[in-house]
Write a protein that holds these residues in place. Structure first.
Motif, mmCIF file in Angstrom:
data_model
loop_
_atom_site.group_PDB
_atom_site.id
_atom_site.type_symbol
_atom_site.label_atom_id
_atom_site.label_comp_id
_atom_site.label_asym_id
_atom_site.label_seq_id
_atom_site.Cartn_x
_atom_site.Cartn_y
_atom_site.Cartn_z
ATOM 1 N N ILE A 110 -43.121 -17.655 -66.234
ATOM 2 C CA ILE A 110 -43.819 -18.224 -65.075
ATOM 3 C C ILE A 110 -43.335 -17.620 -63.764
ATOM 4 O O ILE A 110 -43.800 -17.997 -62.691
ATOM 5 N N ASN A 111 -42.431 -16.687 -63.864
ATOM 6 C CA ASN A 111 -41.960 -15.999 -62.654
ATOM 7 C C ASN A 111 -42.938 -14.902 -62.276
ATOM 8 O O ASN A 111 -42.676 -13.707 -62.438
ATOM 9 N N VAL A 112 -44.077 -15.324 -61.799
ATOM 10 C CA VAL A 112 -45.159 -14.411 -61.442
ATOM 11 C C VAL A 112 -45.373 -14.488 -59.932
ATOM 12 O O VAL A 112 -45.344 -15.580 -59.348
ATOM 13 N N GLY A 113 -45.600 -13.330 -59.334
ATOM 14 C CA GLY A 113 -45.871 -13.313 -57.901
ATOM 15 C C GLY A 113 -44.713 -13.913 -57.123
ATOM 16 O O GLY A 113 -43.539 -13.729 -57.473
ATOM 17 N N LEU A 114 -45.043 -14.670 -56.108
ATOM 18 C CA LEU A 114 -43.961 -15.219 -55.289
ATOM 19 C C LEU A 114 -43.145 -16.262 -56.048
ATOM 20 O O LEU A 114 -42.008 -16.553 -55.692
ATOM 21 N N TYR A 115 -43.728 -16.811 -57.114
ATOM 22 C CA TYR A 115 -42.979 -17.802 -57.911
ATOM 23 C C TYR A 115 -41.802 -17.143 -58.636
ATOM 24 O O TYR A 115 -40.880 -17.816 -59.069
#
Lengths: 149, 377
Positions: B63-68
């Motif tokens: 879930i570490n996608v984009g700014l997350y």
């Protein structure tokens, strides 16, 4: 059908059992590339979370890339497998942990001296032991020896 | 932080539910004068997480996608805001969360270690062969109870030391906090397992340990990195070695399996600390001196604990199969002490702390090849 130890076929058969073993999952994930060294032969198995895959004979150089190598003399490999087949699982004297500790040299090592990777032997120990214990289901013949069941 | 707005034309977006604006829109409208539609000011609307490995499913790292997935070097907010959420206007720091720098807690391995911990589900009550734990000679049983008492005490220390720090660790680094939550659970399970083991045959809890190292772990205020180093690498390596020996020399199948399960857990805890310490050095090498001071103090306390014979003698009785085998058992204890000191120093070296030359004199006697250091890769 008897499988010859050591061979790719023997480790592949063990991987196939592991991949269908629901109880193995209870011991936790195993995420590592492990090389089993028997005399001068190396057999690599990649454990990908809950699947054992990419079983192949590898070179000594390839073993450098493994998280850890488990090395035993052919006699000790046979002793361990015989014990597992006799008892259905490794007895105290033949578990991976015992074999790792009983002599001055541990049986597991990372050939690049990466202690973090080498520690995976213990981190995934229960699952790895279950993987080896499943050899109780394999009819095994040792190269140059009689069949054991 | 770059604020990424949804650029889909407003008229082509599906409508929000009729009651959305009534129920939630006013709150969002406070943040945006233009619209109460969160799609217009969500920091990264439309970001979707997918499993990276079908075997693993959708993991915390996936879930570490984009700014997350942006792990900041320093957390700007000292409050409970999850990574990627929108801060409310006017909310001040809520207190605590003093550990805001990645180099003071982060490990790239934390997400995977968390996944491994929750996947490895086992419980002492039903997953251990309790029926095999009987029939132990009384002297060995007493020794097992003594070791169990000390392992329970170590577990309590671990639970309390980590729990004390939770409020200080900024939640923007949620992978670390999730992993540590599991670490606390693992420690609780180890306490539970060894307490039950002690109660199995009537021996019960025996003598508490001298606990010098326990105390400085509990009372370490230098920082989380220092606490983790003491807890996971100094004490953790010690506990790890005892468990490793109990997987072989435990008197019953129960003892060996309990130790083996706890050993896997303990190795995960050590893995976090090794990786965190190495990361910390890579970002803040100037802190090496502070770590060294912590270790000097810790090793001195270890030396005081080591001077107490109770644990060594209990282990010697177990390893030797009884009081009559204590001499033989003590030879195994010496190997154990050698192994733990060398494992501890090897792990510190992997993380970037070369301790062999400066290790406390009481521990130096156990060092192999004092002029060489294990190296990481």
């Amino acid at each position: 059908m008897a499988h010859t130890f050591p061979s790719v076929e023997w480790f592949q058969a063990l991987a196939d059992i592991a991949n269908g073993d629901d109880d193995l999952k209870k011991f936790g994930t195993l995420d590592a590339t492990v090389v089993f060294k028997v005399a001068e032969q190396h057999y690599s198995v990649t454990f990908d979370i809950l699947q054992a895959r990419d079983v192949h004979e590898s070179s000594a150089d390839d073993a450098l890339e493994a998280d850890f190598v488990i090395e035993l003399s052919p006699e000790k490999w046979q002793g361990m497998i015989d014990d597992i087949q006799t008892n259905g699982r490794a007895g105290r004297d033949w578990t991976l942990n015992t074999l790792d500790m009983i002599d001055d040299e541990p049986i597991h090592k990372n050939l690049g001296q990466d202690g973090f990777a080498a520690d995976k032997f213990h981190r995934y120990g229960p699952t790895l032991q279950r993987f080896m214990d499943n050899s109780s289901q394999l009819e095994t013949e040792f190269a140059g020896a009689a069949v054991t069941t | 932080m770059v604020l990424t707005r949804d650029t889909t034309p407003r008229e082509s977006r599906p409508a929000l539910p009729d009651d959305f604006a009534q129920r939630f829109g006013a709150q969002f409208a406070e943040l945006s004068a233009e619209s109460g539609d969160p799609r217009e000011f969500s920091l990264q609307w439309g970001t979707r997480a997918k499993p990276g490995n079908p075997q693993a499913g959708l993991t915390i790292d996936d879930i570490n996608v984009g700014l997350y997935g942006h792990i900041p070097d320093r957390a700007e907010s000292r409050n409970r805001i999850p990574r990627g959420a929108i801060a409310l206007k006017g909310v001040t720091d809520v207190g605590g969360y003093s550990v805001c720098d990645a180099h003071r807690l982060w490990s790239d391995q934390a997400g995977q270690l968390y996944e491994e911990a929750i996947q490895s589900r086992w419980q002492t009550a039903t997953d251990l062969p309790w029926d095999t734990g009987h029939g132990v000679p009384e002297d060995v049983e007493l020794a097992v109870c003594q070791v169990a008492t000390e392992l329970c005490q170590q577990s309590q220390t671990e639970i309390e030391a980590i729990s004390k720090w939770f409020r200080e660790l900024n939640p923007i680094y949620h992978e670390v906090k999730l992993h540590l939550a599991c670490n606390v659970f693992d420690a609780a399970r180890m306490f539970d397992g060894y307490y039950k083991r002690a109660m199995l045959n009537g021996g019960g809890m025996l003598l508490e340990s001298t606990g010098y190292l326990n105390r400085i772990i509990q009372e370490c205020y230098s920082g989380w990195t220092e606490t983790s180093t003491l807890l996971h690498l100094v004490r953790g390596s010690f506990t790890h070695t005892i468990l490793r020996y109990l997987t072989t020399y435990g008197p019953t199948q129960l003892d060996r399996e309990l130790a083996g399960r706890c050993l896997a857990d303990k190795t995960r805890h050590i893995a976090y600390a090794m990786d965190h310490l190495r990361f910390s050095f890579s970002k803040a090498p100037e802190r090496a001196g502070a770590y060294a001071i912590s270790l000097v103090a810790a090793e001195a306390q270890v030396a005081r604990d080591e001077a107490d014979h109770v644990l060594w003698e209990a282990l010697a009785v177990i390893f030797g199969g009884g009081v009559r085998g204590m001499d033989e058992g003590m030879e195994i204890v010496k190997r154990l002490r050698r192994d733990w000191v060398n494992d501890y120093l090897d792990r510190m070296a992997w993380a970037g702390v070369m301790r062999r030359a400066g290790v406390h004199p009481a521990l130096r006697q156990w060092i192999e090849e004092p002029d060489t250091e294990a190296v990481g890769s």
